[in-house]
Design a protein around this motif. Structure first.
Motif, short mmCIF file in Angstrom:
data_model
loop_
_atom_site.label_atom_id
_atom_site.label_comp_id
_atom_site.label_asym_id
_atom_site.label_seq_id
_atom_site.Cartn_x
_atom_site.Cartn_y
_atom_site.Cartn_z
N GLN A 92 0.81 -1.22 0.00
CA GLN A 92 0.00 0.00 0.00
C GLN A 92 0.84 1.27 0.00
O GLN A 92 0.31 2.36 -0.20
N THR A 114 3.44 3.35 5.08
CA THR A 114 2.42 3.56 6.12
C THR A 114 2.88 4.57 7.16
O THR A 114 2.05 5.27 7.75
N ASN A 137 -1.65 5.04 1.85
CA ASN A 137 -2.55 3.89 1.89
C ASN A 137 -3.21 3.74 0.53
O ASN A 137 -4.27 4.27 0.28
N ARG A 189 -8.45 2.81 -2.40
CA ARG A 189 -8.23 2.43 -1.00
C ARG A 189 -9.41 1.61 -0.48
O ARG A 189 -9.23 0.59 0.18
N ALA A 214 -3.04 -4.55 3.20
CA ALA A 214 -1.83 -3.75 3.04
C ALA A 214 -0.96 -4.26 1.89
O ALA A 214 -0.04 -3.56 1.44
N THR A 267 -1.23 -6.87 6.84
CA THR A 267 0.09 -6.27 7.02
C THR A 267 1.09 -6.96 6.10
O THR A 267 0.91 -8.12 5.71
#
Length: 330
Positions: free
Chosen positions: A152, A155, A160, A206, A213, A299
């Motif tokens: 993404q 962070t 994002n 998004r 992620a 993640t």
């Protein structure tokens, strides 16, 4: 003053790798060339190595807007090559949408040869524009293990899925040495993530990523990845299905739970718990003899640990290419 050295025949961003099998049955480099911004590093080989190891890098740790990288790889019969990175491939922002950063990879893998490409994920920065094309041509007895994934963004800076555009295309072709036989396309896996050109009323990029992620694809083909592909298919078939019900009585469930589990069953139970807790979703399918695994996670580290756990549990990648081939997914 006239230079005594001949002019370079290669262009900026171009590179070529040729790997062969040495007389001692150890894979070795026949040649390796590259030009800025591409950088290729290969550690000194050892007698114990199971494949040639090459680090695919770029100067400054990333690609600046407008960079163009073209890498050609030829893996000769029975040779093996592993390609890794030393961190995320960073894609820096573009000033305008028409300035596109590109990477192109063309690979020819001959009979009995194999490529293991398990890099760190690509990390596009905010407002970056990136396109990547990777084409693999394999003969009948060639093998491929390819991981292609994108995050993404940064962070820590609040990014994002805020890049402009990311396009990744992977193609796997069946080829022969017969010039009269046409190459046959086996898989074309294309991912297009565009934050600007979206239909009216459709969710933003998004929102459409559903809090993931990272997303990615793992593509397997050939005899050296056959057992790994079967492993992914078997584990996917063993996943709990939505709406599935356990019709056993409470007494039967307690009895089954009391039976000692095998190591594989224990590992699977732990993995399923992590998949639920860390929002890891994945699927696996056989597409014209290629195993295609799609994955996403909440993640980056969860995805890295998951894919690393799967590859280590099955074991054939380490067996064929050596533990160094797995350094980006540990």
């Amino acid at each position: 003053m006239i230079s005594p050295f001949p002019k370079s025949t290669s262009l900026a961003g171009e590179g070529r790798i040729v790997v062969k099998l040495a007389p001692n049955d150890i894979s070795s480099l026949e040649s390796i060339t590259y030009q800025y911004p591409l950088k290729l590093i290969s550690p000194t080989p050892t007698a114990e190595q199971r494949s040639v190891l090459i680090f695919l890098l770029s100067y400054g740790g990333g690609l600046v807007a407008g960079d163009q990288v073209n890498l050609a790889i030829d893996i000769r019969p029975k040779a093996k090559l592993s390609i890794v990175t030393q961190g995320h491939t960073k894609i820096f922002r573009s000033i305008t949408p028409d300035v596109v950063t590109r990477q192109n990879l063309k690979v020819h893998i001959q009979d009995g040869a194999a490529l293991c490409l398990l890099p760190d994920p690509v990390q596009p920065f905010e407002s970056s524009i990136y396109e990547q094309t990777q084409i693999f041509k394999l003969t009948a007895d060639a093998s491929l293990c390819l991981l292609d994934w994108v995050t993404q963004g940064r962070t820590a800076l609040g990014e994002n899925w805020s890049f402009g555009r990311w396009i990744g295309r992977n193609e796997v072709w069946f080829t022969t040495e017969d010039e009269n036989t046409k190459d046959r396309l086996l898989v074309r896996d294309t991912v297009k993530l565009d934050s600007a050109n979206r239909s009216i009323g459709s969710p933003s990029l998004r929102e459409s990523m559903y809090e993931h992620a990272i997303v990615g694809s793992l593509i397997l083909r050939g005899p050296m990845t056959k057992s790994l592909g079967e492993f992914f298919l078997a584990e996917f078939a063993a996943l709990p299905r939505i709406g599935a019900r356990d019709f056993r009585s409470a007494e039967a469930r307690e009895k089954d739970d009391a039976v000692p589990k095998s190591r594989l069953e224990q590992w699977r139970s732990t993995r399923l718990g992590e998949e639920r807790n860390k929002q890891i979703i994945w699927s696996a399918a056989n597409v014209r003899g290629c195993i295609v695994v799609k994955l996403g996670a909440a993640t980056v580290e969860a995805a890295r640990n998951w894919i690393g756990s799967m590859l280590l549990q099955e074991g054939s990648i380490e067996q064929h290419f050596g533990e160094q081939a797995l350094m980006c997914v540990r």
